[in-house]
Motif scaffolding. Structure first.
Motif, PDB file in Angstrom:
ATOM      1  N   CYS A  98      36.986  48.363  52.735  1.00  0.00           N
ATOM      2  CA  CYS A  98      36.736  47.226  51.839  1.00  0.00           C
ATOM      3  C   CYS A  98      35.994  47.504  50.647  1.00  0.00           C
ATOM      4  O   CYS A  98      35.556  46.644  49.964  1.00  0.00           O
ATOM      5  CB  CYS A  98      35.703  46.184  52.911  1.00  0.00           C
ATOM      6  SG  CYS A  98      36.200  44.522  52.913  1.00  0.00           S
ATOM      7  N   PRO A 100      35.876  48.263  47.299  1.00  0.00           N
ATOM      8  CA  PRO A 100      36.896  48.126  46.325  1.00  0.00           C
ATOM      9  C   PRO A 100      36.745  49.549  45.300  1.00  0.00           C
ATOM     10  O   PRO A 100      38.202  49.825  44.794  1.00  0.00           O
ATOM     11  CB  PRO A 100      36.468  46.961  45.396  1.00  0.00           C
ATOM     12  CG  PRO A 100      35.758  46.072  46.179  1.00  0.00           C
ATOM     13  CD  PRO A 100      35.137  46.980  47.093  1.00  0.00           C
ATOM     14  N   TRP A 103      38.751  52.182  46.959  1.00  0.00           N
ATOM     15  CA  TRP A 103      40.123  51.574  47.000  1.00  0.00           C
ATOM     16  C   TRP A 103      40.870  52.199  45.549  1.00  0.00           C
ATOM     17  O   TRP A 103      41.681  52.662  45.544  1.00  0.00           O
ATOM     18  CB  TRP A 103      40.264  50.252  47.321  1.00  0.00           C
ATOM     19  CG  TRP A 103      40.417  49.719  48.530  1.00  0.00           C
ATOM     20  CD1 TRP A 103      40.535  50.496  49.761  1.00  0.00           C
ATOM     21  CD2 TRP A 103      40.980  48.532  48.890  1.00  0.00           C
ATOM     22  NE1 TRP A 103      40.770  49.876  50.678  1.00  0.00           N
ATOM     23  CE2 TRP A 103      40.984  48.507  50.456  1.00  0.00           C
ATOM     24  CE3 TRP A 103      40.907  47.149  48.427  1.00  0.00           C
ATOM     25  CZ2 TRP A 103      41.312  47.340  50.982  1.00  0.00           C
ATOM     26  CZ3 TRP A 103      41.195  46.273  48.994  1.00  0.00           C
ATOM     27  CH2 TRP A 103      41.277  46.194  50.398  1.00  0.00           C
ATOM     28  N   LEU A 137      42.302  42.413  49.686  1.00  0.00           N
ATOM     29  CA  LEU A 137      40.839  41.978  50.073  1.00  0.00           C
ATOM     30  C   LEU A 137      41.040  40.756  51.045  1.00  0.00           C
ATOM     31  O   LEU A 137      40.340  40.584  52.109  1.00  0.00           O
ATOM     32  CB  LEU A 137      39.951  41.942  48.894  1.00  0.00           C
ATOM     33  CG  LEU A 137      39.415  43.060  48.400  1.00  0.00           C
ATOM     34  CD1 LEU A 137      38.469  42.443  47.229  1.00  0.00           C
ATOM     35  CD2 LEU A 137      38.236  43.620  49.542  1.00  0.00           C
ATOM     36  N   LEU A 140      42.331  41.630  54.503  1.00  0.00           N
ATOM     37  CA  LEU A 140      42.051  42.678  55.276  1.00  0.00           C
ATOM     38  C   LEU A 140      42.258  42.721  56.817  1.00  0.00           C
ATOM     39  O   LEU A 140      42.500  43.718  57.478  1.00  0.00           O
ATOM     40  CB  LEU A 140      40.504  42.921  54.895  1.00  0.00           C
ATOM     41  CG  LEU A 140      40.072  44.230  55.143  1.00  0.00           C
ATOM     42  CD1 LEU A 140      40.664  45.367  54.443  1.00  0.00           C
ATOM     43  CD2 LEU A 140      38.359  44.355  54.888  1.00  0.00           C
TER      44      LEU A 140
ATOM     45  N   LEU B  79      37.634  42.258  41.249  1.00  0.00           N
ATOM     46  CA  LEU B  79      37.524  42.561  42.684  1.00  0.00           C
ATOM     47  C   LEU B  79      35.966  42.318  43.189  1.00  0.00           C
ATOM     48  O   LEU B  79      35.806  41.924  44.182  1.00  0.00           O
ATOM     49  CB  LEU B  79      37.755  43.906  43.130  1.00  0.00           C
ATOM     50  CG  LEU B  79      39.338  44.305  43.137  1.00  0.00           C
ATOM     51  CD1 LEU B  79      39.539  45.777  43.672  1.00  0.00           C
ATOM     52  CD2 LEU B  79      40.121  43.264  43.865  1.00  0.00           C
ATOM     53  N   THR B  83      34.963  40.391  47.099  1.00  0.00           N
ATOM     54  CA  THR B  83      34.678  41.407  48.531  1.00  0.00           C
ATOM     55  C   THR B  83      33.820  40.717  49.574  1.00  0.00           C
ATOM     56  O   THR B  83      32.909  40.525  49.285  1.00  0.00           O
ATOM     57  CB  THR B  83      34.002  42.628  47.866  1.00  0.00           C
ATOM     58  OG1 THR B  83      34.677  43.147  46.764  1.00  0.00           O
ATOM     59  CG2 THR B  83      33.995  43.781  49.012  1.00  0.00           C
TER      60      THR B  83
END
Lengths: 277, 96
Positions: A98, A100, A103, A137, A140, B79, B83
């Motif tokens: 999770c 980012p 990622w 996201l 997920l 992002l 999150t």
């Protein structure tokens, strides 16, 4: 293909508890000779020997007490699974997925290339990568761990690309003359130069060489031919769908694919791959 | 009798649809007599095999291309707000 047993460990298991195991590589997991199935889902890559696979299995419903878990694999680069992870480890792993930052660092460039080569538009490629991460996201929970994170992200990106190509659709006609392809033939329609026989790649080194050379040849195709070939032959997009996103008729698509193949074979010859003379 | 140019088109078409009987017979006849087109048929088969291997991985393709400068930061900024916190997926199992 010969499957080598690499390691077997005894896993001290509490009956009824959830146990998780994760690995990457092309692996099959057996428990005392029985392939883990059902609740203890095993994971295999769709193409043996190619790519990787990371997988989170769950063996909670199986009576595993005192049994040994063996991993057999035929993938040289397989990484040994993380030691039998507990729920907590898995939670940490999901949190890491999770992240980012991680990622983007791990997959950003590859996703960008994937989008760029298919759209031919750098700003659009960046936006598609961003949309993919955002969608990932948001979804997920939908990631079951049956495929690798990267495969999952590429799956999302592919949908985004097709949507984007549809939006930017404009009808085009295929140029009637492709001078390069026409030059392969003489005025009688016979081969202007005799094609050279290529060696059939048998060893993995030869296959690797072929793959590298053809990937390079693909990059040198005219952009529209490359995209037509990529979408239909590599990504497996249906012809009807490809026609829609590229804005061509079915006949034009076949002409483009044919030209792409002829150019690829010519390029492969020019590269001198495994010529037998 | 097909020319090599026409035969090569049929070789290619095979990867998209089944040939009809007339096409199949004329291609077979041509291939019987033309070793150049037999070679090309093998080359194209190799290319199609490679396309199948490629899947979606294609690590070599454009491997020198990276995201443009600033893209990483822009994506991370987009992002950042989205999150979700780590999810509790169940109790930690008892050790031992």
């Amino acid at each position: 293909m010969k499957i080598a047993k690499t390691r077997a460990v005894t896993w001290d298991v509490n009956q009824g508890a959830n146990h998780h195991f994760a690995w990457s590589g092309n692996a099959r997991v057996f428990i005392q000779g029985n392939k883990v199935s059902g609740a203890g889902a095993a994971c295999e890559t769709p193409l043996p020997g190619w790519g990787g696979c990371s997988c989170v299995g769950r063996a909670g419903d199986q009576n595993l007490a005192g049994r040994s878990l063996s991993v057999w694999h035929n993938h040289l680069d397989m990484h040994w699974p993380k030691e039998m992870a507990s729920d907590n480890d898995l939670r940490e792993e999901r949190s890491a997925q999770c992240d980012p930052q991680q990622w983007v660092a791990a997959h950003g460039d590859l996703l960008y290339r994937f989008a760029l080569v298919r759209t031919g538009d750098a700003p659009a490629a960046e936006e598609l990568v961003q949309e993919t991460f955002l969608a990932a996201l948001a979804g997920l929970d939908g990631f079951q761990g049956h495929s690798s994170e990267r495969t999952w992200l590429i799956g999302i990106l592919k949908h985004k690309i097709v949507d984007h190509l549809r939006q930017t659709y404009r009808e085009v006609t295929v140029e009637e003359i492709d001078a390069e392809v026409d030059a392969y033939f003489d005025s009688q329609g016979s081969w202007a130069l005799p094609p050279s026989k290529l060696k059939n790649p048998e060893t993995s080194a030869e296959q690797e060489e072929l793959r590298a050379r053809l990937a390079k040849c693909l990059q040198h195709l005219p952009e529209r031919l490359m995209r037509a070939f990529l979408l239909t032959q590599i990504d497996g997009l249906a012809a009807s769908e490809t026609c829609k996103v590229l804005g061509v008729t079915a006949t034009n698509l076949w002409v483009m694919l044919h030209r792409a193949r002829l150019r690829l074979r010519h390029c492969l010859e020019q590269s001198g791959f495994g010529q037998q003379g | 009798m097909l020319t090599c140019k026409q035969a090569s088109e049929l070789i290619s078409v095979q990867y998209g649809r089944a040939l009809n009987q007339r096409e199949r017979i004329s291609l077979r006849l041509h291939l019987l007599m033309c070793r150049y087109c037999r070679t090309v048929a093998r080359q194209i088969a190799l290319i199609q095999k490679w396309a199948g291997w490629q899947g979606t991985a294609e690590p070599e393709l454009l491997s020198q291309v990276c995201m443009p400068e600033g893209a990483r930061e822009r994506i991370l900024a987009a992002l950042a707000d989205k999150t979700p916190p780590p999810k509790d997926i169940g109790p930690r199992r008892a050790e031992g």
